[in-house]
Design a protein around this motif. Structure first.
Motif, short mmCIF file in Angstrom:
data_model
loop_
_atom_site.label_atom_id
_atom_site.label_comp_id
_atom_site.label_asym_id
_atom_site.label_seq_id
_atom_site.Cartn_x
_atom_site.Cartn_y
_atom_site.Cartn_z
N GLY A 229 -37.42 -152.38 -17.72
CA GLY A 229 -38.43 -152.80 -16.76
C GLY A 229 -39.04 -151.68 -15.95
N TYR A 230 -38.71 -150.44 -16.26
CA TYR A 230 -39.24 -149.30 -15.51
C TYR A 230 -40.76 -149.20 -15.69
N GLY A 231 -41.47 -149.12 -14.58
CA GLY A 231 -42.92 -148.97 -14.62
C GLY A 231 -43.69 -150.22 -14.97
N ALA A 232 -43.05 -151.39 -14.95
CA ALA A 232 -43.73 -152.61 -15.38
C ALA A 232 -44.93 -152.94 -14.51
N PHE B 158 -39.87 -115.75 -10.46
CA PHE B 158 -40.60 -116.32 -11.58
C PHE B 158 -42.05 -116.61 -11.19
N ASP B 159 -42.89 -116.64 -12.23
CA ASP B 159 -44.30 -117.01 -12.04
C ASP B 159 -44.54 -118.51 -12.24
N PHE B 160 -43.64 -119.16 -12.95
CA PHE B 160 -43.84 -120.57 -13.28
C PHE B 160 -42.48 -121.22 -13.49
N ILE B 161 -42.32 -122.43 -12.97
CA ILE B 161 -41.08 -123.21 -13.17
C ILE B 161 -41.46 -124.59 -13.67
N LEU B 162 -40.85 -125.00 -14.78
CA LEU B 162 -40.98 -126.36 -15.29
C LEU B 162 -39.65 -127.07 -15.08
N ASP B 163 -39.67 -128.15 -14.29
CA ASP B 163 -38.45 -128.87 -13.94
C ASP B 163 -38.41 -130.20 -14.69
N ASN B 164 -37.47 -130.31 -15.64
CA ASN B 164 -37.25 -131.56 -16.36
C ASN B 164 -36.06 -132.34 -15.82
N VAL B 165 -35.45 -131.86 -14.74
CA VAL B 165 -34.22 -132.45 -14.23
C VAL B 165 -34.47 -133.22 -12.94
N GLY B 166 -35.17 -132.63 -11.99
CA GLY B 166 -35.43 -133.28 -10.72
C GLY B 166 -34.19 -133.31 -9.84
N THR C 112 -46.44 -121.31 -9.65
CA THR C 112 -46.55 -122.77 -9.66
C THR C 112 -45.23 -123.40 -10.07
N TYR C 113 -44.89 -124.49 -9.38
CA TYR C 113 -43.74 -125.34 -9.73
C TYR C 113 -44.28 -126.68 -10.20
N VAL C 114 -43.89 -127.11 -11.40
CA VAL C 114 -44.33 -128.39 -11.96
C VAL C 114 -43.09 -129.20 -12.30
N THR C 115 -43.04 -130.43 -11.82
CA THR C 115 -41.93 -131.32 -12.12
C THR C 115 -42.42 -132.55 -12.88
N LEU C 116 -41.60 -132.99 -13.82
CA LEU C 116 -41.89 -134.21 -14.59
C LEU C 116 -41.13 -135.41 -14.06
N VAL C 117 -40.31 -135.20 -13.01
CA VAL C 117 -39.52 -136.29 -12.41
C VAL C 117 -40.20 -136.67 -11.10
N THR C 118 -40.92 -137.78 -11.12
CA THR C 118 -41.71 -138.19 -9.95
C THR C 118 -41.38 -139.64 -9.58
N PRO C 119 -41.60 -140.02 -8.31
CA PRO C 119 -41.32 -141.40 -7.88
C PRO C 119 -42.51 -142.34 -8.02
N PHE C 120 -43.52 -141.96 -8.77
CA PHE C 120 -44.77 -142.74 -8.81
C PHE C 120 -44.52 -144.17 -9.31
N LEU C 121 -43.94 -144.32 -10.50
CA LEU C 121 -43.73 -145.65 -11.06
C LEU C 121 -42.66 -146.43 -10.29
N ILE C 122 -41.65 -145.73 -9.80
CA ILE C 122 -40.60 -146.41 -9.03
C ILE C 122 -41.17 -146.98 -7.74
N THR D 94 -46.39 -138.87 -0.29
CA THR D 94 -45.31 -137.98 -0.71
C THR D 94 -45.83 -136.72 -1.37
N VAL D 95 -46.69 -136.88 -2.36
CA VAL D 95 -47.18 -135.71 -3.08
C VAL D 95 -48.08 -134.86 -2.20
N GLY D 96 -48.84 -135.49 -1.30
CA GLY D 96 -49.71 -134.72 -0.42
C GLY D 96 -48.93 -133.87 0.57
N SER D 97 -47.89 -134.46 1.14
CA SER D 97 -47.09 -133.72 2.12
C SER D 97 -46.33 -132.57 1.47
N LYS D 98 -45.80 -132.79 0.27
CA LYS D 98 -45.07 -131.73 -0.40
C LYS D 98 -46.00 -130.61 -0.86
#
Length: 440
Positions: A167-170, A344-352, A370-380, A397-401
């Motif tokens: 049911g995640y993101g339903a 580092f010049d770039f970080i990709l975070d798949n863990v969160g 740049t720091y880019v994360t794929l673990v976000t609270p958007f759908l939750i 959340t994303v604006g403040s961060k």
């Protein structure tokens, strides 16, 4: 008075129901009935004229020009080719344009076997017991002119499929499926899971010119559409790409979703590409997963120096894929191990999780890092708070961060999977060139 004799049988008009509004012609009359058309008139003399009147009437008729029979070809029925019938409404229009109305009774637009197909579906959210195999899933149809139907040769499962099963993101996905709330039912059920597909194009919409039936393709289907764990699936033409020639269908089905997710994070959100990545230091957290293994190969192919974080069991694989440095997160404090390395010049975070609290301190300040994360609270957030409140909370959340870290001299970004046929074209080029070792 001379008795009247009835006309011979061959002189009587033959009535046919083929063309009731027209005079019968030689092509539809028997041979013995066509001859009198060339002889004298078969009109009977007027009543009361007697024999003399009959002679005068016959004399006048003999002076008239003799009609010459003109054979008229019999119209032949127009037969539809099998391919015409398989094209649904287009076949019916072709029949009508050919000059004959199709018979409404007994003519089928598509074979009976294509009205349903086998598929793995769920009828409710839950654990593995909600999965159900059926042979009666509705066959997909083309609703828009830019869509194609793909016959599935191979499909694969991703963590997103397990989350969607529960049911995640339903809430967000249902809004995407029916944004105007036209349908009142829960239209996602029966829901087919699966995002990756490798197969053959079976049918194309009217505006699709880049593909044709029979092309071998691969694609990643967006989560709001019916998935690929079935015999056929429909996709937009801009979500599909030609399958790499060096891969089989089974090998190709393992790559589109994770490849596009990594491409979205690195290229579309992070801004990295083959022209600006050379010499940059890139850190990948969670490098042994599906997205991580492809990200290692991608940035290495672009010329970056890659530091990968994974477990000791996967270190050999990640090293083989091109990582320059491999850090075992189980061998000690990960933060302290990474602080001993250059920034580092770039970080990709798949863990969160807790990694976000200290990972941004590893970036070069005021240099465009740049720091880019794929673990976000958007759908939750949308599942818990609803569409309006969830989107509001996510924006805050994303604006403040973003503002917080921008003041510290680094960029903070969220990334998501983005379906893209052109991006798959570039990934296929990398695969065929041998720059992605895991899948070649």
């Amino acid at each position: 008075m001379t008795a009247r004799t009835p006309p011979p049988p061959h002189a009587r008009p033959i009535v046919t129901t083929l063309f009731p509004a027209r005079r019968p012609h030689a092509a539809i009359l028997p041979q013995h009935a066509a001859a009198p058309l060339a002889g004298p008139s078969r009109r009977r003399p007027p009543i009361g004229c007697g024999a003399a009147g009959a002679e005068r009437a016959g004399e006048r008729e003999r002076r008239l020009p003799v009609p010459v029979p003109v054979p008229v070809p019999v119209p032949r029925p127009i037969l539809a080719a099998p391919t015409m019938l398989s094209r649904g409404a287009a076949g019916w229009r072709a029949l009508r344009w050919a000059g004959r109305r199709p018979r409404a009774r007994g003519l089928r637009a598509s074979p009976r076997a294509w009205s349903a197909m086998p598929s793995w579906v769920i009828d409710r959210y839950g654990s593995n017991e909600v999965l159900r195999f059926t042979r009666d899933m509705v066959f997909p149809i083309i609703h828009f002119p830019n869509e194609v139907i793909i016959r599935v040769h191979a499909a694969s499962l991703n963590p997103i499929d397990l989350s969607m099963r529960s049911g995640y993101g339903a809430t967000a996905l249902n809004m995407k499926r029916d944004p105007l709330k036209i349908k009142t039912e829960e239209t996602e059920f029966p829901l087919t899971l699966g995002r990756d597909v490798s197969g053959v194009v079976m049918e194309c919409g009217l505006s699709v010119s880049y593909f044709k039936p029979g092309d071998e393709v691969w694609a990643a289907i967006p989560p709001w559409k019916q998935g690929t764990l079935s015999e056929f699936v429909v996709a937009s033409g801009n979500e599909v790409s030609f399958k790499p020639k060096c891969l089989s269908h089974i090998e190709a089905a393992a790559l589109p979703y994770v490849g596009l997710t990594a491409w979205s994070a690195l290229n579309q959100v992070g801004g990295l590409n083959k022209s600006n990545c050379s010499g940059k230091r890139v850190l990948i957290l969670g490098a042994s997963g599906g997205v991580g293994t492809f990200a290692v190969q991608l940035v290495k192919a672009w010329g970056a120096h890659v530091t990968a974080v994974c477990s000791h069991d996967a270190s050999t694989l990640v090293k083989k894929l091109g990582a320059d440095d491999v850090i075992d997160y189980k061998s000690g404090n990960l933060e302290e191990q990474l602080k001993t390395l250059p920034l580092f010049d770039f970080i990709l975070d798949n863990v969160g999780g807790s990694t976000e609290k200290w990972a941004l301190d590893l970036l070069k300040k005021w240099s465009g890092a740049t720091y880019v994360t794929l673990v976000t609270p958007f759908l939750i957030n949308m599942d818990k708070l609803g569409v309006a409140d969830g989107m509001l909370q996510t924006g805050v959340t994303v604006g403040s961060k973003t503002l917080k870290h921008l003041l510290k001299g680094v960029h903070y970004r969220w990334a998501f999977f983005m379906p893209s046929g052109p991006s798959l074209d570039e990934i296929a080029e990398l695969v065929d060139s041998g720059k992605t070792q895991e899948f070649s």
